[in-house]
Every structure is written in C-alpha cells, then in structure tokens.
Motif scaffolding. Structure first.
Motif, PDB file in Angstrom:
ATOM      1  N   ASN A 126       0.852  -1.186   0.000  1.00  0.00           N
ATOM      2  CA  ASN A 126       0.000   0.000   0.000  1.00  0.00           C
ATOM      3  C   ASN A 126       0.891   1.239   0.000  1.00  0.00           C
ATOM      4  O   ASN A 126       1.257   1.759   1.059  1.00  0.00           O
ATOM      5  N   LEU A 127       1.242   1.712  -1.182  1.00  0.00           N
ATOM      6  CA  LEU A 127       2.119   2.882  -1.289  1.00  0.00           C
ATOM      7  C   LEU A 127       1.349   4.191  -1.166  1.00  0.00           C
ATOM      8  O   LEU A 127       1.947   5.254  -1.159  1.00  0.00           O
ATOM      9  N   ARG A 128       0.033   4.117  -1.062  1.00  0.00           N
ATOM     10  CA  ARG A 128      -0.766   5.336  -1.012  1.00  0.00           C
ATOM     11  C   ARG A 128      -0.536   6.146   0.264  1.00  0.00           C
ATOM     12  O   ARG A 128      -0.840   7.326   0.318  1.00  0.00           O
ATOM     13  N   MET A 129       0.002   5.498   1.293  1.00  0.00           N
ATOM     14  CA  MET A 129       0.248   6.217   2.534  1.00  0.00           C
ATOM     15  C   MET A 129       1.516   7.066   2.455  1.00  0.00           C
ATOM     16  O   MET A 129       1.783   7.868   3.339  1.00  0.00           O
ATOM     17  N   TYR A 130       2.285   6.882   1.385  1.00  0.00           N
ATOM     18  CA  TYR A 130       3.535   7.590   1.232  1.00  0.00           C
ATOM     19  C   TYR A 130       3.407   8.690   0.182  1.00  0.00           C
ATOM     20  O   TYR A 130       2.450   8.726  -0.591  1.00  0.00           O
ATOM     21  N   GLU A 131       4.392   9.557   0.135  1.00  0.00           N
ATOM     22  CA  GLU A 131       4.400  10.619  -0.870  1.00  0.00           C
ATOM     23  C   GLU A 131       5.307  10.213  -2.024  1.00  0.00           C
ATOM     24  O   GLU A 131       6.415   9.727  -1.821  1.00  0.00           O
ATOM     25  N   LYS A 132       4.823  10.456  -3.211  1.00  0.00           N
ATOM     26  CA  LYS A 132       5.526  10.055  -4.426  1.00  0.00           C
ATOM     27  C   LYS A 132       6.151  11.268  -5.090  1.00  0.00           C
ATOM     28  O   LYS A 132       5.541  12.329  -5.196  1.00  0.00           O
ATOM     29  N   PHE A 133       7.395  11.116  -5.544  1.00  0.00           N
ATOM     30  CA  PHE A 133       7.988  12.170  -6.363  1.00  0.00           C
ATOM     31  C   PHE A 133       8.842  11.537  -7.462  1.00  0.00           C
ATOM     32  O   PHE A 133       9.205  10.354  -7.389  1.00  0.00           O
ATOM     33  N   LEU A 134       9.115  12.330  -8.484  1.00  0.00           N
ATOM     34  CA  LEU A 134       9.938  11.900  -9.617  1.00  0.00           C
ATOM     35  C   LEU A 134      11.296  12.566  -9.515  1.00  0.00           C
ATOM     36  O   LEU A 134      11.405  13.726  -9.116  1.00  0.00           O
ATOM     37  N   GLN A 135      12.331  11.848  -9.929  1.00  0.00           N
ATOM     38  CA  GLN A 135      13.664  12.440  -9.879  1.00  0.00           C
ATOM     39  C   GLN A 135      14.547  11.840 -10.961  1.00  0.00           C
ATOM     40  O   GLN A 135      14.294  10.748 -11.468  1.00  0.00           O
ATOM     41  N   TYR A 136      15.587  12.575 -11.291  1.00  0.00           N
ATOM     42  CA  TYR A 136      16.653  12.056 -12.162  1.00  0.00           C
ATOM     43  C   TYR A 136      17.908  12.862 -11.915  1.00  0.00           C
ATOM     44  O   TYR A 136      17.853  14.081 -11.743  1.00  0.00           O
ATOM     45  N   SER A 137      19.013  12.171 -11.863  1.00  0.00           N
ATOM     46  CA  SER A 137      20.308  12.833 -11.795  1.00  0.00           C
ATOM     47  C   SER A 137      21.019  12.550 -13.106  1.00  0.00           C
ATOM     48  O   SER A 137      21.538  11.455 -13.319  1.00  0.00           O
ATOM     49  N   GLY A 138      20.977  13.512 -14.011  1.00  0.00           N
ATOM     50  CA  GLY A 138      21.567  13.324 -15.334  1.00  0.00           C
ATOM     51  C   GLY A 138      23.016  13.743 -15.324  1.00  0.00           C
ATOM     52  O   GLY A 138      23.343  14.874 -14.979  1.00  0.00           O
ATOM     53  N   SER A 139      23.884  12.838 -15.686  1.00  0.00           N
ATOM     54  CA  SER A 139      25.313  13.177 -15.699  1.00  0.00           C
ATOM     55  C   SER A 139      25.881  13.015 -17.095  1.00  0.00           C
ATOM     56  O   SER A 139      25.586  12.049 -17.794  1.00  0.00           O
ATOM     57  N   TYR A 140      26.670  13.988 -17.481  1.00  0.00           N
ATOM     58  CA  TYR A 140      27.427  13.916 -18.728  1.00  0.00           C
ATOM     59  C   TYR A 140      28.843  13.529 -18.346  1.00  0.00           C
ATOM     60  O   TYR A 140      29.358  14.011 -17.328  1.00  0.00           O
ATOM     61  N   PRO A 141      29.504  12.682 -19.115  1.00  0.00           N
ATOM     62  CA  PRO A 141      30.809  12.179 -18.702  1.00  0.00           C
ATOM     63  C   PRO A 141      31.752  13.274 -18.221  1.00  0.00           C
ATOM     64  O   PRO A 141      32.098  14.193 -18.963  1.00  0.00           O
ATOM     65  N   TYR A 142      32.100  13.162 -16.959  1.00  0.00           N
ATOM     66  CA  TYR A 142      33.191  13.907 -16.329  1.00  0.00           C
ATOM     67  C   TYR A 142      32.865  15.306 -15.835  1.00  0.00           C
ATOM     68  O   TYR A 142      33.642  15.847 -15.055  1.00  0.00           O
ATOM     69  N   SER A 143      31.778  15.971 -16.224  1.00  0.00           N
ATOM     70  CA  SER A 143      31.670  17.370 -15.822  1.00  0.00           C
ATOM     71  C   SER A 143      30.295  17.880 -15.416  1.00  0.00           C
ATOM     72  O   SER A 143      30.216  18.708 -14.529  1.00  0.00           O
ATOM     73  N   TRP A 144      29.232  17.505 -16.074  1.00  0.00           N
ATOM     74  CA  TRP A 144      27.911  18.064 -15.773  1.00  0.00           C
ATOM     75  C   TRP A 144      27.078  17.050 -14.992  1.00  0.00           C
ATOM     76  O   TRP A 144      27.024  15.875 -15.355  1.00  0.00           O
ATOM     77  N   VAL A 145      26.425  17.510 -13.939  1.00  0.00           N
ATOM     78  CA  VAL A 145      25.463  16.682 -13.208  1.00  0.00           C
ATOM     79  C   VAL A 145      24.236  17.544 -12.943  1.00  0.00           C
ATOM     80  O   VAL A 145      24.335  18.599 -12.314  1.00  0.00           O
ATOM     81  N   THR A 146      23.089  17.114 -13.442  1.00  0.00           N
ATOM     82  CA  THR A 146      21.853  17.897 -13.296  1.00  0.00           C
ATOM     83  C   THR A 146      20.822  17.073 -12.554  1.00  0.00           C
ATOM     84  O   THR A 146      20.252  16.126 -13.095  1.00  0.00           O
ATOM     85  N   SER A 147      20.612  17.434 -11.299  1.00  0.00           N
ATOM     86  CA  SER A 147      19.617  16.752 -10.473  1.00  0.00           C
ATOM     87  C   SER A 147      18.296  17.495 -10.592  1.00  0.00           C
ATOM     88  O   SER A 147      18.213  18.680 -10.284  1.00  0.00           O
ATOM     89  N   PHE A 148      17.270  16.777 -11.048  1.00  0.00           N
ATOM     90  CA  PHE A 148      15.953  17.374 -11.302  1.00  0.00           C
ATOM     91  C   PHE A 148      14.907  16.566 -10.551  1.00  0.00           C
ATOM     92  O   PHE A 148      14.790  15.357 -10.738  1.00  0.00           O
ATOM     93  N   THR A 149      14.155  17.234  -9.675  1.00  0.00           N
ATOM     94  CA  THR A 149      13.124  16.574  -8.863  1.00  0.00           C
ATOM     95  C   THR A 149      11.789  17.235  -9.078  1.00  0.00           C
ATOM     96  O   THR A 149      11.682  18.468  -9.061  1.00  0.00           O
ATOM     97  N   ARG A 150      10.747  16.424  -9.272  1.00  0.00           N
ATOM     98  CA  ARG A 150       9.384  16.922  -9.375  1.00  0.00           C
ATOM     99  C   ARG A 150       8.588  16.389  -8.184  1.00  0.00           C
ATOM    100  O   ARG A 150       8.313  15.184  -8.109  1.00  0.00           O
ATOM    101  N   LEU A 151       8.256  17.253  -7.250  1.00  0.00           N
ATOM    102  CA  LEU A 151       7.410  16.871  -6.123  1.00  0.00           C
ATOM    103  C   LEU A 151       5.957  16.969  -6.590  1.00  0.00           C
ATOM    104  O   LEU A 151       5.281  17.973  -6.410  1.00  0.00           O
ATOM    105  N   LEU A 152       5.493  15.891  -7.201  1.00  0.00           N
ATOM    106  CA  LEU A 152       4.216  15.890  -7.913  1.00  0.00           C
ATOM    107  C   LEU A 152       3.052  16.336  -7.047  1.00  0.00           C
ATOM    108  O   LEU A 152       2.168  17.069  -7.504  1.00  0.00           O
ATOM    109  N   GLU A 153       3.026  15.877  -5.822  1.00  0.00           N
ATOM    110  CA  GLU A 153       1.863  16.107  -4.978  1.00  0.00           C
ATOM    111  C   GLU A 153       1.859  17.503  -4.358  1.00  0.00           C
ATOM    112  O   GLU A 153       0.886  17.906  -3.719  1.00  0.00           O
ATOM    113  N   ARG A 154       2.956  18.240  -4.561  1.00  0.00           N
ATOM    114  CA  ARG A 154       3.067  19.600  -4.045  1.00  0.00           C
ATOM    115  C   ARG A 154       3.164  20.637  -5.167  1.00  0.00           C
ATOM    116  O   ARG A 154       3.179  21.832  -4.891  1.00  0.00           O
TER     117      ARG A 154
END
Length: 458
Positions: free
Chosen positions: A384-412
C-alpha cells in the motif's frame, strides 16, 4: 516462443494492476501544508552556501512552487577563461534527464498501442533476428530489457554515431543506427550472444542502450525508413518540434560539438577525480586560475554517443517550463502520464523506495518521518504505497563534468533543480538535492555520511 507469450500475458496483467495503482496515487499530498516556509529557505540557503564556499559546487539551484520561483542561487564560473559566472541563464548539459523527453515522444508517437506488445523487431528492420529483437518497448522504457549498457565500454566515446554515416554505406544505416548495431544488439561487442542477459522484465538493470534504441525507433517512426534520412527526422529536430517549441523552451536543444551557444557552461572536473584516467579526450595539463588550480576543463567526447539517452542541454528556467507542461495535457494526456509516472522496476536502492517508470525514477517517502519506506516490494502492487508521498527524480550526468539533479514533487507542484558544470567526486549535486528535499519534507537536511565526508575533505 511459448515462454514469450506467457511472459507477455503476465506482464499485461501487471501493467493493468500498476496503472490502477498509479491512478490511486494521483492525489494531493498526505502533507497538510505545501508552503516552503522562510525558516526552510534559510536552511536551504545555508546548505547551498556550504557547498559553494567549499568550491565543491559550480552551478545553479532553482526551486519552484507552481509557477513561482521561491529560491534561486548561483555559484562558480560558467566559464573561467572569460570570467563569466553561472546564472539562471546558464545552459547545462542535462544528461540522462533527456530520457524523460525520449519516453514522452515515443508514447505520443505510439499512442493507443500496447507498449508491452510492441517489440524492437517490430520497429527496427535492421535489428538482428535474435532474442533481443523480441524485447518489448515497455522493457526498454523501464530499464528491464537485459540489453547490456554501452557506457561500460569506454571505446564508444571516440568515433561512433557520426552523421552522416562514415563507414560501410552498404549497410544502409545512419550514424545512430550504426552505433546501436554495434553496441546494442546483444552481439559480441556488447559481450552477449544474441540473448538478453536476463529474462526481460525480471529485474531492473540500467542500460543506456535502452534509450538509444528508443531514439532509433523514434526516427524510424518519423521518417518511415532507415539509413540516410532528412534532418527533419533526426531526434534533435523531433524533440524540438514535439516538446521544446510547444513549451517555448527556447534555451534548450540537442548539443552539437560544432554548435555555438550563448551562455553555454564549460564543463570542469577535479584533476584527482577517480574516473578522469578513463577519459578518452585530452584534458589540459594544468588547471584554472586561483582558486581553481586543481580544476581541469572537461575532456571531449562525441555528443552523438549520448543521443536520445542523454544529449539535451537546457536552463533551469526552461526546465521549469517542462515541469509545468507535464501537469497539463500539452505534452502527455492523462492516461499517458499515469503510465509514465507509474512505478515498474524496483531499482534495489538501499537509500530510498525507488522504482523506474518511463524515463523517471519514481520514489516514495514517508513525509512525516525521515527514513526508507519499510515495505518496498519488487512488485509495487504488493504494498500500500498510497500512505507515502511520491515524487519523480533524475540525476543526469554527462561524462566527467555536468550533473543535473531534477526533482518533481508531484503532490506539491514543486520542483528542485540542482544543475552543475563541475564534478569533484560526482556526488555534490545529488547531495544538495537530497538535503533540500529533506528540508522540504522534514525541516532537516539529514546529510548523509558520504556527503559530510565530501565536505570535510574539501
């Protein structure tokens, strides 16, 4: 092929259960108040400043609530050579955040089709007639295909994927098709014998081949043929037409090594980074001016190696447009969003209850108590995951230099962007993003031991 029919029937049943579960989870947050309070913003600023002051983070932090920007901060150089600092206008290579765009396009192009029945072989005529051709598009999207990850082979970053195709024209393949033919067809170069490394759908295993092949399929669907196709059918132009233009994301696109981009960040890497010796490019022998003597410019790698698995660039302002666009139906309709944001493959994370959806990591937390969700089963329908809060995320990394962490707090209806153009250990953007999420959820940064150690050693 009896096993394949049985597998498809089993997966169809799971799909129906998962969509029903996802529909139940499309609700308002279990938290009562979504406002990010002034004391929380002060805590967020303290966290960001700590990493910036230690020269562990170059980049932009951007937090939004619905259509409002509630926090923004920039630190470090966009370009050392020209003494330009990062700003909200800075363009970052967003790496694997590209995958969410690729998944959305594929879903739009195959609207009404059962992605659990559609296979690689159905859409790529050139793909070898082996067992991997029977892998479904659902398995590609959910990182459960059993096709090995090309990124594990450092040689791929040198000379592959170029347009126009530079090698044997008798194969009638374009550059990205040739790349997949070499590294994503379960052949000898991928260390496979024509079969998936496990039964598709049995488990999660990250592979960039999954989303590279999705790019091949998108181009095939658009052009109606393989080989030498017009530029209008290239993935870069399809994503521009189907997503970037409709959302007015004018500072985003696919990166080209010969392109000229205003406000494009230069990528940097610490000269003692453990992965730098693996780079096929040629980083400079010396670092930047004080206080950046130990920081090198990113070594070159061919951007077409990333393609639909990781080649987009963007700004935090444009990614806010992408975030907001996904709440409406301009990009995906309600049914498609249910499918895209549903939990499928359990990633086995030891830190979070995390699944892989269609181009997103789908995560569940208890917003009232810090810590891992106790019950995080392989099959999300078993809890029963309905009791928890769900969000989407991704940490996109390009080799050696760029890291882009993107989070969507859907319920907020909130988003957290931590976009960096510098890698010291490679964890800094994720550390900041996690600590910000914890402040929003629990009014406490809950810093991990690894992140604290990174700061202690700065």
């Amino acid at each position: 092929m009896k096993w394949l029919i049985q597998l498809r029937l089993r997966m169809m049943m799971l799909f129906c259960i998962t969509l029903a579960l996802a529909s139940c989870l499309q609700k308002k947050s279990v938290a009562d108040n979504h406002t990010i309070m002034p004391n929380q913003l002060e805590m967020i600023a303290a966290v960001v400043n700590e990493y910036c002051d230690a020269n562990l983070f170059f980049g932009t932090v951007y937090i939004t609530s619905i259509d409002k920007v509630v926090y923004q901060s920039n630190c470090g150089p966009q370009n050392m050579q020209y003494d330009v600092d990062n700003s909200v206008k800075s363009k970052y290579r967003i790496g694997s955040n590209t995958k969410a765009f690729s998944a959305a396009i594929l879903m739009k192009m195959l609207d009404g089709k059962d992605l659990r029945q559609e296979t690689i072989g159905d859409h790529l005529p050139w793909y070898p007639d082996n067992q991997c051709a029977d892998v479904s598009l659902h398995h590609l999207l959910t990182m459960s295909s059993g096709i090995n990850n090309y990124s594990d082979n450092e040689a791929v970053y040198d000379n592959y994927g170029w347009r126009p195709y530079l090698y044997n024209s008798s194969l009638d393949l374009n550059g990205p098709e040739d790349f997949s033919n070499r590294f994503c067809t379960c052949g000898a170069e991928a260390g496979q014998n024509g079969t998936p490394s496990f039964t598709p759908g049995r488990k999660y295993e990250y592979s960039n081949c999954n989303y590279y092949l999705i790019g091949n399929i998108i181009e095939q669907l658009a052009a109606g043929k393989q080989g030498n196709i017009g530029r209008e059918y290239w993935f870069a132009n399809i994503v521009q037409e189907q997503i970037l233009n409709p959302l007015s994301m004018t500072d985003s696109g696919s990166y080209s090594a010969i392109g000229v981009y205003s406000n494009m960040t230069t990528g940097y890497i610490y000269n003692q980074n453990q992965y730098l010796p693996l780079a096929n490019g040629r980083p400079p022998a010396i670092g930047g001016p004080a206080p950046y003597e130990d920081i090198l410019v990113n070594p070159y790698s061919n951007p077409l190696v990333l393609y639909s698995a990781g080649d987009l660039y963007s700004t935090v302002e444009d990614m806010h447009k992408w975030d907001q666009g996904l709440y409406g139906t301009q990009i995906l309709n309600d049914t498609q969003k249910l499918a895209a944001f549903a939990p499928y493959s359990n990633t086995g994370s030891s830190d979070e209850c995390e699944y892989y959806g269609y181009g997103w990591f789908v995560t569940y937390v208890d917003p009232n108590q810090y810590g891992k969700v106790a019950n995080c089963p392989e099959n999300p329908a078993d809890a029963n995951l309905r009791m928890y809060e769900k969000f989407l995320q991704y940490s996109g990394s390009y080799p050696y230099s760029w890291v882009t962490s993107f989070t969507r707090l859907l319920e907020r209806d909130q988003s957290i962007m931590v976009f960096s153009n510098y890698v010291k250990e490679g964890i800094e953007s994720d550390c900041i993003a996690k600590e910000i999420r914890n402040i929003i959820f629990y009014s406490d940064k809950h810093r991990t031991e690894q992140c604290q150690q990174d700061l202690n050693q700065a």
